[in-house]
Motif scaffolding. Structure first.
Motif, PDB file in Angstrom:
ATOM      1  N   ASP A  57     -17.260 -18.226 -13.479  1.00 63.36           N
ATOM      2  CA  ASP A  57     -18.549 -18.606 -14.061  1.00 63.36           C
ATOM      3  C   ASP A  57     -19.645 -17.581 -13.822  1.00 63.36           C
ATOM      4  O   ASP A  57     -20.432 -17.284 -14.710  1.00 63.36           O
ATOM      5  N   ASN A  58     -19.724 -17.029 -12.636  1.00 64.51           N
ATOM      6  CA  ASN A  58     -20.773 -16.055 -12.346  1.00 64.51           C
ATOM      7  C   ASN A  58     -20.187 -14.668 -12.083  1.00 64.51           C
ATOM      8  O   ASN A  58     -20.764 -13.863 -11.369  1.00 64.51           O
ATOM      9  N   GLY A  59     -19.027 -14.396 -12.671  1.00 68.59           N
ATOM     10  CA  GLY A  59     -18.358 -13.124 -12.469  1.00 68.59           C
ATOM     11  C   GLY A  59     -18.823 -12.050 -13.428  1.00 68.59           C
ATOM     12  O   GLY A  59     -19.656 -12.296 -14.311  1.00 68.59           O
ATOM     13  N   PRO A  60     -18.269 -10.842 -13.305  1.00 70.00           N
ATOM     14  CA  PRO A  60     -18.711  -9.702 -14.103  1.00 70.00           C
ATOM     15  C   PRO A  60     -18.114  -9.629 -15.505  1.00 70.00           C
ATOM     16  O   PRO A  60     -18.204  -8.596 -16.148  1.00 70.00           O
ATOM     17  N   THR A  61     -17.501 -10.700 -15.977  1.00 70.67           N
ATOM     18  CA  THR A  61     -17.029 -10.760 -17.359  1.00 70.67           C
ATOM     19  C   THR A  61     -17.684 -11.960 -18.032  1.00 70.67           C
ATOM     20  O   THR A  61     -18.052 -12.927 -17.353  1.00 70.67           O
ATOM     21  N   PRO A 107      -8.389 -28.631 -10.311  1.00 70.25           N
ATOM     22  CA  PRO A 107      -7.599 -27.485  -9.859  1.00 70.25           C
ATOM     23  C   PRO A 107      -8.252 -26.643  -8.773  1.00 70.25           C
ATOM     24  O   PRO A 107      -7.565 -26.017  -7.983  1.00 70.25           O
ATOM     25  N   GLY A 108      -9.589 -26.596  -8.716  1.00 67.08           N
ATOM     26  CA  GLY A 108     -10.225 -25.768  -7.693  1.00 67.08           C
ATOM     27  C   GLY A 108     -11.544 -25.200  -8.165  1.00 67.08           C
ATOM     28  O   GLY A 108     -12.029 -25.526  -9.253  1.00 67.08           O
ATOM     29  N   PRO A 109     -12.170 -24.311  -7.376  1.00 59.99           N
ATOM     30  CA  PRO A 109     -13.483 -23.759  -7.728  1.00 59.99           C
ATOM     31  C   PRO A 109     -13.412 -22.876  -8.963  1.00 59.99           C
ATOM     32  O   PRO A 109     -12.380 -22.289  -9.274  1.00 59.99           O
ATOM     33  N   SER A 110     -14.524 -22.779  -9.659  1.00 59.10           N
ATOM     34  CA  SER A 110     -14.580 -21.991 -10.899  1.00 59.10           C
ATOM     35  C   SER A 110     -15.606 -20.877 -10.828  1.00 59.10           C
ATOM     36  O   SER A 110     -15.925 -20.261 -11.842  1.00 59.10           O
ATOM     37  N   GLN A 111     -16.125 -20.593  -9.632  1.00 53.40           N
ATOM     38  CA  GLN A 111     -17.137 -19.563  -9.477  1.00 53.40           C
ATOM     39  C   GLN A 111     -16.681 -18.472  -8.517  1.00 53.40           C
ATOM     40  O   GLN A 111     -15.814 -18.685  -7.676  1.00 53.40           O
ATOM     41  N   VAL A 112     -17.292 -17.281  -8.676  1.00 51.04           N
ATOM     42  CA  VAL A 112     -17.071 -16.198  -7.726  1.00 51.04           C
ATOM     43  C   VAL A 112     -17.740 -16.575  -6.409  1.00 51.04           C
ATOM     44  O   VAL A 112     -18.888 -17.022  -6.387  1.00 51.04           O
ATOM     45  N   VAL A 113     -17.009 -16.434  -5.320  1.00 48.89           N
ATOM     46  CA  VAL A 113     -17.569 -16.700  -3.992  1.00 48.89           C
ATOM     47  C   VAL A 113     -17.986 -15.360  -3.387  1.00 48.89           C
ATOM     48  O   VAL A 113     -17.161 -14.481  -3.173  1.00 48.89           O
ATOM     49  N   PRO A 163     -23.227 -10.812  -8.761  1.00 53.05           N
ATOM     50  CA  PRO A 163     -21.841 -10.486  -9.107  1.00 53.05           C
ATOM     51  C   PRO A 163     -21.587 -10.313 -10.592  1.00 53.05           C
ATOM     52  O   PRO A 163     -20.705  -9.554 -10.986  1.00 53.05           O
ATOM     53  N   SER A 164     -22.356 -10.984 -11.431  1.00 52.10           N
ATOM     54  CA  SER A 164     -22.127 -10.884 -12.870  1.00 52.10           C
ATOM     55  C   SER A 164     -22.534  -9.525 -13.434  1.00 52.10           C
ATOM     56  O   SER A 164     -22.202  -9.203 -14.580  1.00 52.10           O
ATOM     57  N   LEU A 165     -23.217  -8.715 -12.648  1.00 53.00           N
ATOM     58  CA  LEU A 165     -23.782  -7.468 -13.159  1.00 53.00           C
ATOM     59  C   LEU A 165     -23.040  -6.221 -12.698  1.00 53.00           C
ATOM     60  O   LEU A 165     -23.000  -5.206 -13.405  1.00 53.00           O
TER      61      LEU A 165
END
Length: 382
Positions: free
Chosen positions: A56-60, A132-138, A190-192
């Protein structure tokens, strides 16, 4: 989600994009033939092999860590299949027939079968009550709490600017020499942040950072030396997702240092560069080691796409020892490959590089800034 926009960001052709969307719509009405489900089988693979970026908050600009929320993996099933079959994702270029390296996150044949079977067989979700589990970058240090940190200057991308690179020089403020076993980077946003290189000003490269990679500690008994009062040269590449084009985004990353004792030999990790003659790009070139040494890692820097690259050590007797074998190498994915088994080489060994040019399309990240062709060996001299 806007699959067509993001697929364009992945640099696929318009024709392939239209076909993929049409295929996705058609598959939505097909019966389920996959024995694998997203919650039970697909999510764990995507989390382990793709979740550093496709979150969700990753670089893609798309997350694969939800089934359909915000688009989710089901909306990208055909893209997942195409990228896997083309070996374009995940961007891991080590040829499994060559020497092993650390920190591998390649897709295994069994994982490939699961993902492609699921994407082609109706994309079943499985038990909808199962989370299933988390959907964000930790955001956390992969090697645990650092011994020291260094905050970088904030860098901003204004409205309308999609990507940029910056080079900054920062003082370490170390009053005495420090021996480090690892150096890492933690993005503030992280998204940048897409890539980073951290080097001693005028000296050795300490880290080549990618969002998908954990930091790797140098093998026992080896370390980098940061002189007292040294400055660092930091290069960072930033890129927004399409959804942030009309937003200003900023990042303030932090560097981490993991200290260790001075090696018994008193010798630091050095770099030995192998590059073609100036103005030339022959398929094979070499350089001879002036002293013996223990090769720990190899850092390719390529000027174009290569279908295959082989780096071998050739002894005076003619005996050849493979060091690294790569395939599908691209300029936009710089990396340091730590050898699983460091190699001891005697003085006079020739380091030979053989290359096979590859397809010069734009690649998943678009055109990359090309650098001079060079392969650097990180070693400890005898």
């Amino acid at each position: 989600m806007r699959p067509s926009v993001v697929r364009t960001a992945l640099s696929l052709t318009v024709v392939a994009l239209v076909m993929s969307i049409a295929s996705t719509r058609t598959d939505a009405h097909k019966g389920v033939t996959s024995k694998y489900t997203y919650n039970d089988d697909v999510y764990p693979i995507l989390k382990a092999k793709c979740g550093r970026c496709h979150a969700d908050n990753g670089p893609t600009p798309m997350s694969l860590l939800t089934y359909q929320e915000g688009g989710g993996a089901v909306a990208w099933a055909q893209s997942i299949r195409e990228m896997l079959m083309a070996e374009a994702m995940p961007p891991w270029h080590v040829d499994p027939t060559g020497p092993a390296v650390k920190n591998s996150h390649s897709i295994t044949p069994h994982e490939m079968d699961i993902l492609i079977t699921w994407a082609s067989g109706g994309t079943p979700q499985g038990d909808q009550l199962k989370k299933p589990g988390p959907s964000q970058v930790v955001s956390q240090w992969s090697l645990g709490t650092p011994d020291a940190t260094l905050a970088l200057t904030e860098y901003a991308l204004p409205v309308g600017t999609m990507e940029a690179s910056t080079d900054m020089t920062v003082a370490t403020n170390f009053t005495e020499a420090k021996w480090v076993k690892a150096v890492d980077l933690l993005p503030g946003t992280p998204s940048l942040v897409r890539q980073a290189t951290i080097a001693i000003d005028g000296g050795q490269t300490l880290a080549v950072w990618e969002p998908a990679d954990d930091a790797v500690t140098a093998p026992g008994g080896t370390a980098f030396k940061i002189p007292a009062g040294a400055k660092l040269k930091v290069h960072i590449r930033y890129k927004k997702g399409w959804q942030d084009e009309q937003s200003a985004k900023a990042d303030k990353s932090t560097i981490a240092f993991y200290f260790t004792d001075e090696p018994l030999s008193g010798k630091e990790i050095e770099a030995f560069a192998v590059e073609p003659p100036a103005g030339e790009a022959p398929p094979r070139f070499s350089r001879t080691l002036p002293t013996g040494g223990r090769v720990l890692a190899i850092r390719p820097q390529v000027d174009r796409a290569y279908a295959a690259v082989e780096i071998n050590a050739v002894a005076a007797s003619g005996r050849k020892v493979p060091l690294l074998k790569l395939r599908g190498v691209r300029p936009e994915w710089p990396r340091r490959y730590w050898l699983a088994d460091p190699v001891e080489l005697p003085k006079g060994t020739t380091i030979e590089v053989s290359t096979t040019p590859g397809d010069e399309d734009t690649g998943p990240l678009g055109p990359a800034v090309k650098s001079p062709l060079q392969f650097s060996l990180d070693l400890v001299a005898q």
